[in-house]
Every structure is written in C-alpha cells, then in structure tokens.
Write an enzyme that holds these catalytic residues in place. Sequence first.
Site, mmCIF file in Angstrom:
data_model
loop_
_atom_site.group_PDB
_atom_site.id
_atom_site.type_symbol
_atom_site.label_atom_id
_atom_site.label_comp_id
_atom_site.label_asym_id
_atom_site.label_seq_id
_atom_site.Cartn_x
_atom_site.Cartn_y
_atom_site.Cartn_z
ATOM 1 N N TYR A 136 0.835 -1.215 0.000
ATOM 2 C CA TYR A 136 0.000 0.000 0.000
ATOM 3 C C TYR A 136 0.864 1.258 0.000
ATOM 4 C CZ TYR A 136 -3.501 3.425 1.492
ATOM 5 O OH TYR A 136 -4.315 4.521 1.573
ATOM 6 N N LYS A 150 1.276 4.098 -3.035
ATOM 7 C CA LYS A 150 0.885 5.498 -2.845
ATOM 8 C C LYS A 150 2.094 6.427 -3.026
ATOM 9 C CE LYS A 150 -3.558 5.143 -2.032
ATOM 10 N NZ LYS A 150 -4.522 5.677 -3.039
#
Lengths: 241, 241
Positions: free
Chosen positions: A148, A152
């Site tokens: 994750y 990002k």
Amino acid sequence: MPAPHSRATVLVYGAGGALGRSVVNAFYQAKWHRIIAVDFNDRVPGATDTIKLDLGMNMEECHSRIVKEAGLLGGQPLDSLVCVSGGFAMGGANDDAIFESVKAMYSSSVYPSFISAKLAGDFLKQNGLLLLPGAACVERPTPWGLAYGSAKAAVHHLIGSLASDATLRAKVGTLVVGIAPVTLDTPGNREAMPNEDWSAWTSCDELAERIVAWSEGTVTADNGAIYKLITKGGETDYVIM
Amino acid sequence: MPAPHSRATVLVYGAGGALGRSVVNAFYQAKWHRIIAVDFNDRVPGATDTIKLDLGMNMEECHSRIVKEAGLLGGQPLDSLVCVSGGFAMGGANDDAIFESVKAMYSSSVYPSFISAKLAGDFLKQNGLLLLPGAACVERPTPWGLAYGSAKAAVHHLIGSLASDATLRAKVGTLVVGIAPVTLDTPGNREAMPNEDWSAWTSCDELAERIVAWSEGTVTADNGAIYKLITKGGETDYVIM
C-alpha cells in the site's frame, strides 16, 4: 460569461467506490453537463455515462475502452479528470499474500493514475484539473503495509512529475493535484473500525464538493500540491504535504 | 573467528546486468562460498548457482522458482541479498508507450524488490544485508520519465518501510539499504551517451566492492539509508539521501 471550466465534462475514475459516488453526485448537484463514470459497475447514480471495466483488463485495454466509449477522439475534451480509484492492504516482509497485495495495490491506485495521466495528456482542456489518489501515510515508512505505502509513494511521485510535464504545462492554467486522506468516512471503514473516532474522519461528500470547487476554480489549488486531509470534529483542513 | 556474515551465501537478483555481473564477481573475488545468481541468463560467470527466470513470469512464479532452485526451504539461510535489477525508460503524459514503460519499470525494479523483501523476510540471517535498487533522480520530479521515477520512488518507500519491518527488525543487526546511482558506468550507458563525462559516472566494480564490504560489515551501513552515489573524477562518495 461562465467560468472557463465550469459545468462541462468530467471523467471520474473509480466512480463506483464510496468517494467516487460522492464525487459523481457533487458534479451532478453542480449541474455539470457530462459526467463520465469509470469503474467495474454497471451504473453509477448521477453519471450521464458509465464505462464498465472488467477485472483482469490491463492498462492498454482499460485506456482503449475509456477512449472509445467516452468518444474522446474527436469529441469534446475533458474539463476535469478525477481519479479516486484505490484499495487497501496490510502486510510486511514475511506476509504470504504480499505479491497478491502488490498486484492489488498497483492495479487499484498506480495503474488508474497512469491511465488518467495519459488521458489528461491527450484529452484534458486548457485550464483543466487532473486529480490523483494519494495517502497521508506516505509521509512516514509503512512497515504495516509495504504494498500500500509503496503504491501510494509511486502516485505521489507521479503527481509531482505530472505537475511539470511538458504536455500538461502546455495547457495553460491546468493543475495537477493529489488528495492524501488520513481516513475517509465510508461505510467500509466504519464497519472495519467501529470503535474509532469517526469525527476525525473526512466526509466523502465534503471532499467531493472541494473537488468540484477546484474543478470550477472557485477554490484555488496549487499545481503539484498533494493535499493532506486533516479532519477534527467534522471540520477538514486541506494542508499541502 | 570469521566475521559473522562473511564468505557465506549471497543471492544476487538481476545478476545478468552490468552491475549484477560486477557484484557476482566481487563476491567471487571475496571468496564467498555460495553465490546464487538470479536473472534471465543461462549462466553468470563466478556464480555457484544460476537461477534462470523466464520473461512473463509473475511475482509468485519468480519467487517460487528461486525458493525451489536455491533450495532455501530447510537449507542454509542467506547472509546477503543484493537486488540490482532495474531498467530505464523515458516518457511523459502523452507518450504512446507509457503503459509499456510502466509495465517494464515495475517489472524490472519494483517486483524484484518485493520478491527480495519476501525472500529476506523468510530466509535472511540475523545480521544480514538486504540491498534494493533506487535512483538519485527521485529527489526531484521526473517529468521526462514518469514510469521510471514513480517505480524508483516506490522502491525508496519500500526501503524505508522494510528498515522498520517487524520481521526484519527481529533479525538482530540486519540492515536494509538502497543504492541511488546518478549514472553507472556501463557499456550500455557509454553507448547511449558517448559525449558525456564518463569520469562522473560510478564504476560498477567499485560499487560492487562496497556492496561486499557492507555485506561483510567491514564498512558500516545505516539501516534504512539510501546511498546516493556521487562520483567526481572517478572517486565516489556515498551520501545518505
């Protein structure tokens, strides 16, 4: 005389999620003429067009379907392109699902951002807005979510790079911005975290209204800025990271 | 008594490239017992084992083949895991090859880094070293190379996150570091940039010797550090970004 980019055409990538639905609704309430929703859904309420992607399509296939079904070639250009596609996964270096998480995080955040970048390069108007989905957690290491966080971080770097991309800079007044939520107030997050303080979470509807305001130019955004969404007692500050 | 992690087992991911070959050779010169080379090549000179991956294999398949062919399950753990896999691509928001570039950059830098992270989580010794392939250009936006810059930014974030990953931190003394070259002195780069000042490029052999020294603990590395390689007149400084 209307503002140069108000109430015309917006494409919302990731329109089927909680934030995406709020964004589509906010553009609908603001009376934009054409609202093109892109997601895996059949229909998103308030959208004038829904383009349904299939799971397992690669970037080229997603891009081609959007260009074709939205009639972008030779058609009206886009005034605003809002990508709020995203996902979430936990997991560290010995997580057995790590590769699955990498694939899911890159497919949900990074690839839609690149598809949106290409669409913006080719079809966004002068004075348009391109918005991409970041996350506040990228300010620090994310050992709890390797896939994750890295996905990002990739989106954040892309936002900064697109802000000085020659093609987009040639479209005078065009802005590239990112949103970096801490936690969005969605049904899914309430279900997953029932005991958290929801008043510190950011309302999707309020954020969606801000996205419309940035698109219409009634609230100023800075090119290349990534806005961290800091919510306290139901009030949200937009702080450049 | 030998140093705790000298002259034992190293896995070099991306061993077939110019830097990878130098790294394998440096470990060979340093008399490490087992040097496992991973790439698309049949054989890398100096390696005791070569694991050949096939183009088009996904992360799970690469990982499984490495675990199996290296005999990692129940075998000797790794003292050092050096991932120097990488690629390069130019291109901005209206580049027709943008999706191809994204796929190439993520396949060459990001996915091997995650595979290395998982291998390190499962098979790296106490006091071991995990090294991942960053790039100095990530300090600034990279509008000239959207896919390259975002992939390297993803690797940088991963390095920082792995440095505090619980599994790796539990292996006392274990270090996670990144290298961030400006330009490596490789045959490919000399061919592509014949008129540049090659004395400002970093020697693969010298960098490889530093990687052995970090692996053996004879030169100190900082956990989580990404070392920018600043070469002037043939001399390289290692500066933490």
